[in-house]
Write an enzyme that holds these catalytic residues in place. Structure first.
Site, PDB file in Angstrom:
ATOM      1  N   ALA A 126       0.793  -1.225   0.000  1.00 34.69           N
ATOM      2  CA  ALA A 126       0.000   0.000   0.000  1.00 34.69           C
ATOM      3  C   ALA A 126       0.826   1.277   0.000  1.00 34.69           C
ATOM      4  O   ALA A 126       0.287   2.370  -0.006  1.00 34.69           O
ATOM      5  CB  ALA A 126      -0.929   0.001   1.223  1.00 34.69           C
ATOM      6  N   ASN A 192       2.683  -4.951   7.111  1.00 29.36           N
ATOM      7  CA  ASN A 192       3.178  -5.038   5.742  1.00 29.36           C
ATOM      8  C   ASN A 192       3.787  -3.719   5.274  1.00 29.36           C
ATOM      9  O   ASN A 192       4.812  -3.690   4.607  1.00 29.36           O
ATOM     10  CB  ASN A 192       2.060  -5.456   4.791  1.00 29.36           C
ATOM     11  CG  ASN A 192       1.722  -6.926   4.913  1.00 29.36           C
ATOM     12  OD1 ASN A 192       2.448  -7.700   5.525  1.00 29.36           O
ATOM     13  ND2 ASN A 192       0.609  -7.319   4.338  1.00 29.36           N
ATOM     14  N   HIS A 222      -0.634   7.281   4.094  1.00 30.07           N
ATOM     15  CA  HIS A 222       0.727   6.838   4.368  1.00 30.07           C
ATOM     16  C   HIS A 222       1.703   7.949   3.970  1.00 30.07           C
ATOM     17  O   HIS A 222       1.635   8.460   2.853  1.00 30.07           O
ATOM     18  CB  HIS A 222       1.055   5.574   3.566  1.00 30.07           C
ATOM     19  CG  HIS A 222       0.066   4.462   3.749  1.00 30.07           C
ATOM     20  ND1 HIS A 222       0.047   3.666   4.872  1.00 30.07           N
ATOM     21  CD2 HIS A 222      -0.941   4.028   2.957  1.00 30.07           C
ATOM     22  CE1 HIS A 222      -0.926   2.773   4.764  1.00 30.07           C
ATOM     23  NE2 HIS A 222      -1.544   2.983   3.609  1.00 30.07           N
TER      24      HIS A 222
END
Length: 269
Positions: A126, A192, A222
């Protein structure tokens, strides 16, 4: 082993694998998932609708002679299944990158790949900018930090739920501030992303991680920042969820598909 682009197998058949199968079938890549390793106790009947071969063990998977295996089943699968597949000479794409924070696992996987003369790659997941971190690491990185922000409800079932009244938050609240190693251990559902950044950059113990719960946000955000001999770098991504599973980032699923396509390309761009 026949290098057949239609002999792709997945380990696990949850939302990620199903989305991947459907997306590949819609594309013009000629790539297709033909089998899934899914033990009988985890089958619910829906996988039969997808017309793929169902396998029950690593031995059955290896005997099917896939040209590529994609792990979509979680950390335990990386520990118990991926080493045998690599040692059998089959290339693997690992989705559960957070598992690589576990002591000794990366070394074990590398030894299995060496013995099988196979190759393991990890999907970027991601988060973006990992190519920049890998390149900058060659000259030397001084500092790498990651900030992950999600709506409060996305942190249910984590240590944050015990420490905060998530439903009552009225402002962006820091729920964790520490190293990538601790973040991967305490927040495995977010592991992850933190693992991908740590592995591309300066490692789990040196990468700084801040996680926040933001009631004003409806998406996962993020932010990666780094500095070193190369200069400075900052990237922010606001990710939409996978349509079939709001707990999974759509970009994460797309990154897995991109890893598969690149694996079979004669020229990698």
């Amino acid at each position: 082993m026949v290098d057949d682009p239609k002999k792709i197998a997945v380990i696990g058949f949850g939302a990620m694998a199903q989305s991947l199968l459907a997306s590949l079938r819609r594309s013009n890549s000629r790539l297709e998932i033909g089998a899934a390793l899914l033990p009988t106790e985890f089958r619910n009947g829906t996988e039969d609708q997808h017309e793929i071969t169902l396998l029950s063990s690593a031995d059955e998977l290896i005997a099917w002679k896939p040209s590529l295996v994609v792990e979509c089943a979680g950390h335990q699968a990386v520990h118990t299944l991926v080493p045998a597949v690599l040692e059998a000479g089959v290339d693997v794409v690992v989705v559960s990158i957070g598992s690589l924070a576990d002591p000794g696992l990366l070394e074990r996987l590398e030894e299995s790949a060496r013995r099988g003369k196979s190759r393991m790659t990890v999907a970027s997941g991601a988060v973006g900018g990992l190519d920049v971190l890998r390149s900058a690491k060659i000259a030397g990185l001084d500092d790498v930090s990651y900030t992950g922000s999600k709506p409060p409800g996305a942190w249910k079932g984590t240590p944050a739920e015990e420490a905060f009244d998530l439903g009552s938050l009225r402002e962006n609240t820091v729920i964790f501030d520490g190293t990538a190693a601790d973040a991967a251990r305490l927040y495995p559902k977010n592991a992850n992303v933190t693992a991908a950044i740590a592995l591309a950059g300066i490692g789990f113990d040196e990468t700084k991680v801040t996680l926040t719960a933001d009631p004003a946000s409806s998406s996962n955000i993020h932010r990666v920042q780094a500095s070193g001999a190369f200069g400075r770098f900052s990237i922010t991504l606001e990710n939409r969820p996978l349509p079939d599973n709001p707990k999974t980032s759509w970009l994460a699923a797309l990154s897995v598909e991109q890893s598969i396509v690149r694996h079979f390309q004669n020229i990698e761009l």
